[in-house]
Design a protein around this motif. Structure first.
Motif, mmCIF file in Angstrom:
data_model
loop_
_atom_site.group_PDB
_atom_site.id
_atom_site.type_symbol
_atom_site.label_atom_id
_atom_site.label_comp_id
_atom_site.label_asym_id
_atom_site.label_seq_id
_atom_site.Cartn_x
_atom_site.Cartn_y
_atom_site.Cartn_z
ATOM 1 N N PHE A 52 0.811 -1.222 0.000
ATOM 2 C CA PHE A 52 0.000 0.000 0.000
ATOM 3 C C PHE A 52 0.843 1.271 0.000
ATOM 4 C CE2 PHE A 52 -3.039 -3.154 1.204
ATOM 5 C CZ PHE A 52 -4.216 -2.711 0.607
ATOM 6 N N ASN A 53 2.170 1.115 0.041
ATOM 7 C CA ASN A 53 3.045 2.275 0.023
ATOM 8 C C ASN A 53 2.844 3.037 -1.293
ATOM 9 O OD1 ASN A 53 4.897 4.045 1.000
ATOM 10 N ND2 ASN A 53 6.664 2.723 0.675
ATOM 11 N N GLY A 54 2.349 4.258 -1.192
ATOM 12 C CA GLY A 54 2.104 5.079 -2.382
ATOM 13 C C GLY A 54 0.789 4.781 -3.088
ATOM 14 N N GLU A 55 -0.027 3.914 -2.522
ATOM 15 C CA GLU A 55 -1.306 3.532 -3.138
ATOM 16 C C GLU A 55 -2.466 3.997 -2.267
ATOM 17 O OE1 GLU A 55 -1.493 2.197 -6.038
ATOM 18 O OE2 GLU A 55 0.502 1.342 -6.344
ATOM 19 N N ARG A 56 -3.474 4.548 -2.894
ATOM 20 C CA ARG A 56 -4.672 4.921 -2.137
ATOM 21 C C ARG A 56 -5.579 3.711 -1.944
ATOM 22 N NH1 ARG A 56 -8.761 9.973 -3.218
ATOM 23 N NH2 ARG A 56 -10.076 9.539 -1.421
ATOM 24 N N TYR A 57 -5.768 2.961 -3.025
ATOM 25 C CA TYR A 57 -6.606 1.763 -2.997
ATOM 26 C C TYR A 57 -5.915 0.636 -3.747
ATOM 27 C CZ TYR A 57 -10.354 5.128 -2.041
ATOM 28 O OH TYR A 57 -11.119 6.123 -1.510
ATOM 29 N N LEU A 58 -6.195 -0.586 -3.318
ATOM 30 C CA LEU A 58 -5.798 -1.785 -4.058
ATOM 31 C C LEU A 58 -6.959 -2.763 -4.005
ATOM 32 C CD1 LEU A 58 -2.130 -2.414 -2.826
ATOM 33 C CD2 LEU A 58 -2.844 -1.719 -5.118
ATOM 34 N N THR A 59 -7.029 -3.642 -4.982
ATOM 35 C CA THR A 59 -8.023 -4.713 -4.951
ATOM 36 C C THR A 59 -7.336 -5.992 -4.484
ATOM 37 O OG1 THR A 59 -7.582 -5.381 -7.231
ATOM 38 C CG2 THR A 59 -9.312 -3.695 -6.887
ATOM 39 N N ALA A 60 -8.133 -6.959 -4.076
ATOM 40 C CA ALA A 60 -7.584 -8.253 -3.664
ATOM 41 C C ALA A 60 -6.846 -8.890 -4.841
ATOM 42 C CB ALA A 60 -8.698 -9.159 -3.157
ATOM 43 N N PHE A 86 -6.030 -2.107 10.463
ATOM 44 C CA PHE A 86 -5.045 -1.495 9.570
ATOM 45 C C PHE A 86 -5.567 -1.274 8.150
ATOM 46 C CE2 PHE A 86 -2.016 -3.809 12.550
ATOM 47 C CZ PHE A 86 -1.830 -2.689 13.343
ATOM 48 N N LEU A 87 -6.575 -2.050 7.762
ATOM 49 C CA LEU A 87 -7.179 -1.918 6.431
ATOM 50 C C LEU A 87 -8.683 -1.801 6.567
ATOM 51 C CD1 LEU A 87 -5.449 -4.604 4.145
ATOM 52 C CD2 LEU A 87 -5.000 -2.162 4.230
ATOM 53 N N VAL A 88 -9.282 -1.194 5.549
ATOM 54 C CA VAL A 88 -10.732 -1.124 5.453
ATOM 55 C C VAL A 88 -11.109 -1.548 4.037
ATOM 56 C CG1 VAL A 88 -10.772 1.322 4.802
ATOM 57 C CG2 VAL A 88 -12.762 0.301 5.896
ATOM 58 N N SER A 89 -12.242 -2.227 3.914
ATOM 59 C CA SER A 89 -12.751 -2.671 2.619
ATOM 60 C C SER A 89 -13.951 -1.811 2.252
ATOM 61 C CB SER A 89 -13.166 -4.148 2.722
ATOM 62 O OG SER A 89 -13.718 -4.586 1.505
ATOM 63 N N LEU A 90 -13.873 -1.193 1.074
ATOM 64 C CA LEU A 90 -14.918 -0.281 0.618
ATOM 65 C C LEU A 90 -15.474 -0.739 -0.720
ATOM 66 C CD1 LEU A 90 -12.787 2.922 1.216
ATOM 67 C CD2 LEU A 90 -14.611 2.088 2.714
ATOM 68 N N LEU A 100 -12.636 -2.248 -2.794
ATOM 69 C CA LEU A 100 -11.387 -1.491 -2.755
ATOM 70 C C LEU A 100 -10.830 -1.568 -1.349
ATOM 71 C CD1 LEU A 100 -12.444 1.683 -4.777
ATOM 72 C CD2 LEU A 100 -11.186 -0.316 -5.600
ATOM 73 N N LEU A 101 -9.561 -1.870 -1.244
ATOM 74 C CA LEU A 101 -8.902 -1.975 0.053
ATOM 75 C C LEU A 101 -8.052 -0.736 0.251
ATOM 76 C CD1 LEU A 101 -7.821 -5.664 -0.453
ATOM 77 C CD2 LEU A 101 -9.730 -4.846 0.942
ATOM 78 N N SER A 102 -8.131 -0.191 1.448
ATOM 79 C CA SER A 102 -7.402 1.035 1.746
ATOM 80 C C SER A 102 -6.883 0.979 3.180
ATOM 81 C CB SER A 102 -8.341 2.234 1.569
ATOM 82 O OG SER A 102 -7.662 3.440 1.769
ATOM 83 N N LEU A 103 -5.792 1.694 3.402
ATOM 84 C CA LEU A 103 -5.252 1.796 4.752
ATOM 85 C C LEU A 103 -6.174 2.641 5.628
ATOM 86 C CD1 LEU A 103 -1.515 2.622 3.979
ATOM 87 C CD2 LEU A 103 -2.384 0.480 4.918
ATOM 88 N N THR A 104 -6.319 2.255 6.873
ATOM 89 C CA THR A 104 -6.962 3.119 7.861
ATOM 90 C C THR A 104 -5.896 4.109 8.340
ATOM 91 O OG1 THR A 104 -6.332 1.691 9.682
ATOM 92 C CG2 THR A 104 -8.481 1.231 8.629
ATOM 93 N N SER A 105 -6.286 5.052 9.164
ATOM 94 C CA SER A 105 -5.281 5.975 9.688
ATOM 95 C C SER A 105 -4.247 5.211 10.524
ATOM 96 C CB SER A 105 -5.919 7.113 10.481
ATOM 97 O OG SER A 105 -6.710 6.609 11.511
ATOM 98 N N ALA A 106 -4.698 4.205 11.281
ATOM 99 C CA ALA A 106 -3.753 3.389 12.068
ATOM 100 C C ALA A 106 -2.828 2.609 11.128
ATOM 101 C CB ALA A 106 -4.506 2.431 12.983
ATOM 102 N N GLY A 107 -3.369 2.085 10.044
ATOM 103 C CA GLY A 107 -2.558 1.372 9.059
ATOM 104 C C GLY A 107 -1.558 2.298 8.391
ATOM 105 N N GLY A 108 -1.984 3.515 8.102
ATOM 106 C CA GLY A 108 -1.089 4.498 7.501
ATOM 107 C C GLY A 108 0.065 4.854 8.434
ATOM 108 N N ARG A 109 -0.248 5.020 9.718
ATOM 109 C CA ARG A 109 0.810 5.325 10.698
ATOM 110 C C ARG A 109 1.797 4.157 10.813
ATOM 111 N NH1 ARG A 109 -3.629 7.412 13.401
ATOM 112 N NH2 ARG A 109 -3.756 5.580 14.737
ATOM 113 N N LEU A 110 1.248 2.940 10.853
ATOM 114 C CA LEU A 110 2.111 1.767 10.953
ATOM 115 C C LEU A 110 2.988 1.649 9.706
ATOM 116 C CD1 LEU A 110 3.055 -0.795 12.371
ATOM 117 C CD2 LEU A 110 1.122 -2.000 11.306
#
Length: 156
Positions: A52-60, A86-90, A100-110
């Motif tokens: 997820f480094n540099g990615e807003r969303y990714l798919t499975a 750490f992730l949320v599914s939208l 779409l899978l995205s980092l949560t704020s906690a995931g982003g901090r980690l």
């Protein structure tokens, strides 16, 4: 030397190259294990998060391709990272069947903490070389990367 050079590469050089590459690969695996322990994440979850480094969303599907694992394995990894917050599914607004899978704020901090740690580890390695040696090393690694990518297309 390039492919057009008719000089035969001695077997001992090939064996030494293989040995060095295996050693580097083992060192990298050990470093990943250290990072897993440091950040209290299983190796597979850590590698997934790093995608997820540099990615807003990714798919499975994209994660499965990047990690070179089955989509069912990604489903389990994602579920574990969602449970840990750490992730949320939208839902994808363009296609309700896709998540779409995205980092949560906690995931982003980690991920930021992991990236900072990895950056410093690489800095520590590079500090052991003189400026001239660093230039040579980076140039050689760039060439190695390029030739390794072309070699995989040649060997079938």
């Amino acid at each position: 030397m390039n492919k057009k050079d008719d000089t035969l590469i001695p077997d001992r050089d090939v064996a030494e190259f293989r040995h060095l590459m295996e050693g580097i690969f083992q060192c990298c695996r050990e470093r990943m294990q250290d990072q897993s322990e440091r950040f209290d994440l299983p190796d597979a979850q850590l590698r997934c998060l790093l995608q997820f480094n540099g990615e807003r969303y990714l798919t499975a599907k994209a994660l499965a391709y990047r990690l070179n694992v089955a989509k069912s394995r990604v489903t389990k990894l994602v579920a574990a990272l969602v449970r840990r917050g750490f992730l949320v599914s939208l839902p994808d607004p363009a296609d309700f069947r896709v998540k779409l899978l995205s980092l949560t704020s906690a995931g982003g901090r980690l991920l930021k903490d992991i990236s900072r740690f990895r950056f410093e580890m690489h800095r520590i390695v590079l500090e052991q070389f003189s400026s001239e040696q660093r230039g040579e090393l980076l140039n050689s690694l760039s060439l190695l990367s390029c030739h390794m990518k072309t070699a995989k297309d040649v060997v079938e």
